[in-house]
Design a protein around this motif. Structure first.
Motif, short mmCIF file in Angstrom:
data_model
loop_
_atom_site.label_atom_id
_atom_site.label_comp_id
_atom_site.label_asym_id
_atom_site.label_seq_id
_atom_site.Cartn_x
_atom_site.Cartn_y
_atom_site.Cartn_z
N GLN A 37 0.83 -1.21 0.00
CA GLN A 37 0.00 0.00 0.00
C GLN A 37 0.86 1.26 0.00
O GLN A 37 0.54 2.24 -0.69
N ARG A 38 1.95 1.26 0.75
CA ARG A 38 2.87 2.41 0.74
C ARG A 38 3.49 2.59 -0.64
O ARG A 38 3.64 3.73 -1.13
N ARG A 65 0.94 4.20 -2.90
CA ARG A 65 0.76 5.63 -2.61
C ARG A 65 1.95 6.44 -3.10
O ARG A 65 1.80 7.55 -3.61
N SER A 102 -4.11 4.65 -6.83
CA SER A 102 -5.12 4.31 -5.84
C SER A 102 -4.85 2.91 -5.30
O SER A 102 -4.47 2.00 -6.04
N VAL A 103 -5.07 2.78 -4.00
CA VAL A 103 -4.79 1.50 -3.38
C VAL A 103 -5.75 0.43 -3.85
O VAL A 103 -5.39 -0.73 -4.02
#
Length: 551
Positions: free
Chosen positions: A492-493, A496, A501-502
């Motif tokens: 997820q990092r 970003r 978009s996650v």
């Protein structure tokens, strides 16, 4: 001791020991020595009534008996009364007159077992000798099959001296217990070796502990001409016991120079996952094609020895001698099979993909790289054929093939196998977590597709939590769950940081995984349910519809 005898009666089967004399008994009657004529021939024909190989016996190639009164050179090899060919149908040489062994009161009883009271310089003990012609079969393999590829055994000790069939000592013991401490005594030591165009089995038996030193002294003298010891679990059991017995008798033989070939280890590598047991009796039946009949289990050998010590009757030991003799002959036949695998001479047509994978992995360990790659390629092709036919394959086997190709750098095949494992699981069962994790690692580090790697990691976490509801929670599962959660946070990092978009690639992530077979619906995911207050667990339609959120 009557209770012990009653308990063993089911396994001794005394009725079969008194079977009708085997064919050729009249010829052996003509070969009796003068002392045997005085005491009478062995009752029931001795252990030869149960030939080790039916095919060999039918061809006249069964074990030949050694005359009980044959002269033996002190400390040396047995002086055979037959010619070097060792054929059972050859006439015996004239017997030596009046051997002193038969003068002993027990000599006639031991003669019924084809054994003799052997006098050595260090004392006396009981010795039994059996000889086999080289063309005798043990199951599907001839005893001389080992000679063709015996040099292949050098793979076990690559830096040692060359291996020759005449330098191999096949070794097995029958002991009073299962430990390796000072209280465990090897009351029967069986050895086998090739000599003068035949295979010889010698069995050394002690009637009481006082005869142990004489037996060990004879064995020490016998082992001087050999370079290798072949056993089955002998490295951790039989050989340490023998070393302990030498120490306790204040003897220091130079036996550490002998190189050990323990056939239990290749048997485990090859057949552990395809057979219920890799005990020697099971291996010889499944791999050598030899099934024992009326065999006394080695587990009863200590009790039978105690019964002999209590009653002094030699007939209770017949099954122990025959069992030990079969073990020795099986070691020679199994050695021949192992060398054929190393030489790439054993047929591979009847083998399954699992058998081929284990054979290939073992050959890699034995540094037979070309043969291993060919066999693993054959196993992969058979996996593909089974997939085309719609047959399911063990998930563990698919993971093992995928791990091999991952290590070999063939990533495409590894990815194909992981995807196949996920498809094969279907909607009714969860695929192994390892398949999702391996694919997530591939897309994160190999393809830099963080979105797809994130979706696969989420799938792995869902499967793991679903499994946690069905099984007892363990620390190992908790650690694995924390590692997957850490992977999800990292991905997820990364998304970003890339400005993506996650959750925007979820649809494409599903499309990247090969679709399931037609007619199978995808299981409902918790992430696709409408937002709002989730239903309680007891209100779910089924166990697999329970919300998968933590807690």
């Amino acid at each position: 001791m009557s209770g012990l005898r009653d308990r063993l009666a089911r396994h001794l089967k005394p009725g079969k020991a008194a079977a009708a004399p085997e064919a050729g008994a009249e010829q052996r009657q003509a070969e009796l020595t003068p002392e045997q004529e005085q005491h009478g021939p062995a009752e029931g024909g001795g252990p030869a009534a149960c030939p080790l190989s039916e095919s060999a016996a039918g061809a006249g190639g069964g074990p030949a008996r050694e005359p009980a009164a044959a002269p033996i050179a002190e400390g040396g090899a047995p002086a055979d009364a037959r010619s070097g060919s060792g054929q059972a149908d050859e006439p015996a040489a004239p017997a030596a007159p009046a051997a002193p062994a038969l003068a002993h009161p027990e000599a006639a009883a031991w003669a019924k077992l084809d054994a003799e009271l052997y006098e050595f310089s260090a004392g006396s003990f009981v010795r039994r000798v059996r000889t086999y012609p080289m063309d005798a079969y043990h199951g599907r393999y001839r005893l001389d099959a080992l000679h063709e590829h015996v040099r292949e055994l050098e793979a076990f000790h690559p830096e040692a001296e060359p291996v020759h069939a005449e330098g191999l000592l096949f070794f097995d013991t029958e002991t009073t217990g299962l430990g390796v401490g000072a209280g465990n005594v090897a009351f029967l030591v069986g050895i086998g070796y090739y000599e003068a165009g035949r295979f010889v089995v010698e069995q050394l038996f002690i009637r009481h502990p006082a005869e142990e030193r004489a037996m060990l002294a004879y064995l020490e003298e016998k082992m001087k001409r050999f370079t290798h010891v072949v056993s089955y679990n002998g490295r951790t059991f039989d050989w340490p016991i023998l070393q302990n017995r030498f120490i306790l008798n204040r003897m220091r033989p130079d036996i550490d120079r002998l190189l050990h070939l323990d056939l239990l280890h290749p048997s485990r590598s090859l057949w552990k996952h395809s057979m219920p047991s890799v005990r020697l009796g099971k291996v010889e039946e499944a791999q050598l094609g030899y099934a024992r009949e009326d065999d006394v289990s080695g587990a009863f050998a200590p009790e039978l020895y105690v019964l002999y010590l209590a009653e002094g009757k030699t007939d209770v030991l017949r099954g122990v001698f025959v069992h030990n003799e079969r073990d020795i002959v099986s070691l020679a036949a199994l050695s021949a099979l192992i060398t054929r695998y190393l030489a790439d001479e054993e047929p591979l047509e009847p083998k399954s993909p699992g058998d081929l994978f284990r054979l290939g992995q073992w050959l890699l360990k034995m540094n037979r790289l070309a043969s291993a790659e060919k066999i693993l390629e054959l196993g992969f092709s058979r996996l593909q054929e089974q997939g085309e036919e719609g047959r399911a394959v063990s998930g563990d086997l698919l993971l093992r093939y995928a791990a091999y190709y991952k290590k070999a750098g063939v990533r495409d095949r590894a990815v194909e196998l992981w995807n196949r494992l996920i498809r094969q699981a279907g909607p009714a069962a969860a695929a192994p977590v390892e398949a999702y994790i391996e694919l997530a690692m591939h897309y994160e580090h190999g393809c830099k597709d963080y979105a797809l790697a994130l979706e696969l990691s989420r799938e792995a976490l869902d499967v793991l939590r679903q499994r946690r509801r069905l099984l007892r929670r363990s620390e190992k599962a908790a650690d694995e769950e924390r590692r997957i959660a850490h992977r999800i946070d990292r991905l997820q990092r990364k998304l970003r940081d890339c400005g993506k978009s996650v959750s925007g690639r979820k649809a494409s992530a599903k499309a990247a995984i090969p679709s399931k077979p037609p007619g199978q619906a995808r299981p409902t995911k918790a992430s696709t349910k409408p937002s709002g207050k989730p239903r309680p667990a007891y209100a779910a339609d089924s166990l697999f519809d329970v919300a998968r959120n933590p807690g």
